[in-house]
Enzyme design. Structure first.
Site, short mmCIF file in Angstrom:
data_model
loop_
_atom_site.label_atom_id
_atom_site.label_comp_id
_atom_site.label_asym_id
_atom_site.label_seq_id
_atom_site.Cartn_x
_atom_site.Cartn_y
_atom_site.Cartn_z
N TYR A 143 81.89 90.21 21.91
CA TYR A 143 81.68 91.03 20.71
C TYR A 143 83.02 91.31 20.07
CZ TYR A 143 80.16 94.78 17.60
OH TYR A 143 79.91 95.56 16.49
N ASP A 235 91.12 89.61 22.23
CA ASP A 235 90.57 90.84 21.66
C ASP A 235 90.62 91.94 22.72
OD1 ASP A 235 89.20 92.87 20.53
OD2 ASP A 235 87.39 91.72 20.03
N LYS A 264 90.40 101.41 19.18
CA LYS A 264 89.96 102.45 20.13
C LYS A 264 91.11 103.35 20.62
CE LYS A 264 85.78 99.93 21.24
NZ LYS A 264 84.49 100.49 20.91
N1 PLP Z 1 86.10 93.98 19.65
C1 PLP Z 1 85.61 94.52 20.78
C2 PLP Z 1 85.94 93.89 22.10
C3 PLP Z 1 84.82 95.67 20.73
O1 PLP Z 1 84.33 96.18 21.85
C4 PLP Z 1 84.55 96.25 19.47
C5 PLP Z 1 83.71 97.45 19.38
O2 PLP Z 1 83.17 97.97 20.32
C6 PLP Z 1 85.07 95.65 18.33
C7 PLP Z 1 85.85 94.52 18.45
C8 PLP Z 1 84.79 96.24 16.98
O3 PLP Z 1 85.52 97.42 16.86
P1 PLP Z 1 85.07 98.55 15.82
O4 PLP Z 1 83.76 99.07 16.29
O5 PLP Z 1 86.20 99.56 15.87
O6 PLP Z 1 84.98 97.89 14.49
#
Ligand code: PLP
Length: 431
Positions: A143, A235, A264
């Site tokens: 994700y 990521d 985060k």
């Molecule tokens: N990348 C990862 C691994 C995530 O867990 C998340 C969200 O949980 C995102 C990207 C997207 O981040 P955001 O919700 O701050 O847009």
């Protein structure tokens, strides 16, 4: 449990907010989403006064819990008092960038944005701009937020839009392969090597029940990217400054990406995102390079102040030692309970992330519990988890995320007594 005010607020919210919520996962809570009045340490109190031990923890940002320690609160107050934002540069963004670059060796330059989605979208645009190629490789079950390039399902042969509104043209440029599957990754490069701009992956899958990397997987990503001239985007939106402490998951697992995305924890509870990486690639971002990236709120002073103070607090107060020890205790205790009462289920996680996964899938590996393709893990008892297990835990005062595949987080505000109470609740419900 009295939920009168919650119910009334939910019914009211349905007339103005889509589905009564601002992010779909929140609607997974049955029969109403939680409406929170306040946080207190490791707890949240809802609008009806019900108090829950919280393992949602903002979906990851709240490393220190709901109460900001004094240095963090002072930093936030200072940034607010100085005027919340200017659209101009501040010393705070320089200091936070220096902190990250000092602790994460792969990061030489940074750009701050406002969410994880913005960070991953910009990182992929940067990779496409830097390589002059269009295709990206993603992991099934990974994700990266709600952006067209990542809302793609299927496999390398048949990628398809993962949401209405995502043009086929985006899906055609995305190659989903199974996480931890070196052969599938090598196949993708063999077939499309000179078209692939980047491989983007999480160090571990954090939104699919927590799937740890098998030994050598990220080395293979690195080697294939080098061989074919693609970029490796890691990521670390969830894992950054959580798994592996201040060196992040790339330190823990010895991963060498070209670009890393953060969000985060880096914002200390305020909206943030960041792209970091090798100077030669990062310099492609405007104003020095050709790849457009911009934002009114980029480097927002309150988020910069909160993030910097949070990371400094974590460094100075042995936070990772404590939260990781609590995570260990939870995983060990849960494994014992599961062995007695639900041996078909899996306890997954690492550091301060943990989860009990309701899966019976035979293809899930015994040690690392990874899905061999994106669909396998969905064979778990999702409905049982959502309709029976989560509400039963909530009845016992323990709040879990509304989706069974979302990680649960331990914060520095959780105590050993909280953990023991949590284990008792799991035991009670599973028995
Ligand atoms: N990348 C990862 C691994 C995530 O867990 C998340 C969200 O949980 C995102 C990207 C997207 O981040 P955001 O919700 O701050 O847009």
């Amino acid at each position: 449990m009295n939920e009168e005010t919650t119910r009334a607020l939910y019914e009211r919210s349905l007339s103005t907010l889509v589905g009564g919520v601002n992010s779909p996962v929140r609607a997974g809570s049955q029969p109403y989403p939680e409406f929170v009045e306040r946080g207190e340490g490791a707890h949240v109190v809802d609008v009806d006064g019900n108090r829950y031990l919280d393992y949602v923890m903002g979906y990851g940002p709240l490393l220190l819990g709901h109460d900001l320690p004094d240095p963090v609160r002072d930093a936030v107050d200072g940034a607010v008092d100085a005027g919340p934002m200017y659209g101009l540069s501040t010393d705070l963004e320089v200091e936070l960038a220096e902190f990250i670059a000092d602790h994460v060796p792969s990061v030489e330059r940074l750009r701050f944005v406002n969410s994880g989605t913005e960070a991953t979208a910009a990182a992929v645009r940067l990779a496409r701009g830097a390589t002059g190629r269009d295709k990206i490789v993603v992991m099934q079950g990974g994700y990266h937020g709600g952006h067209e390039s990542f809302l793609v399902e299927g496999d390398a042969e048949r990628p398809r839009p993962g949401s209405a509104g995502v043009p086929e043209a985006f899906a055609e440029q995305t190659i989903p392969v199974p996480f931890n599957d070196e052969t599938a990754l090598a196949d993708a490069f063999e077939r499309h090597g000179d078209e692939i701009a980047a491989v983007i992956t999480e160090p571990l899958l954090g939104n699919r029940g927590i799937v740890r990397p098998v030994e050598g997987f990220h080395d293979t990503v690195r080697d294939l990217c080098d061989e074919y001239g693609a970029l490796f985007v890691l990521d670390e939106v969830i894992t950054g400054f959580r798994v592996g402490g201040l060196s992040c998951a790339q330190g823990k697992y010895d991963i060498e990406p070209d670009l890393t995305t953060f969000a985060k924890i880096v914002g200390g509870g305020f909206p943030v995102g960041a792209i970091g990486g090798r100077a030669s690639v990062m310099e492609e971002f405007t104003p020095t390079g050709e790849v457009f990236e911009s934002g009114t709120f980029n480097g927002h002073p309150v988020a910069m102040a909160a993030g910097l103070a949070t990371l400094e607090y974590a460094e100075e107060n042995d936070v990772y030692e404590r939260v990781d020890a609590l995570g260990d205790r939870l995983r060990t205790g849960l494994s014992e309970i599961v062995a007695d009462h639900a041996p078909e289920y899996a306890v997954v996680g690492t550091d301060s992330m943990f989860k009990l996964l309701f899966t019976r899938d035979e293809s899930v590996d015994g040690s690392d519990r990874y899905p061999r393709d994106g669909g396998d893990v969905d064979a778990g008892d999702t409905e049982r988890w959502r309709r029976l297990f989560r509400p039963a835990m909530k009845d016992r005062g323990i709040l879990l995320p509304p989706n069974q595949f979302e990680s649960q987080f331990v914060s520095d505000a959780h105590t050993e007594a909280d953990v023991e109470r949590t284990l008792e609740a799991y035991k009670d419900v599973l028995a």
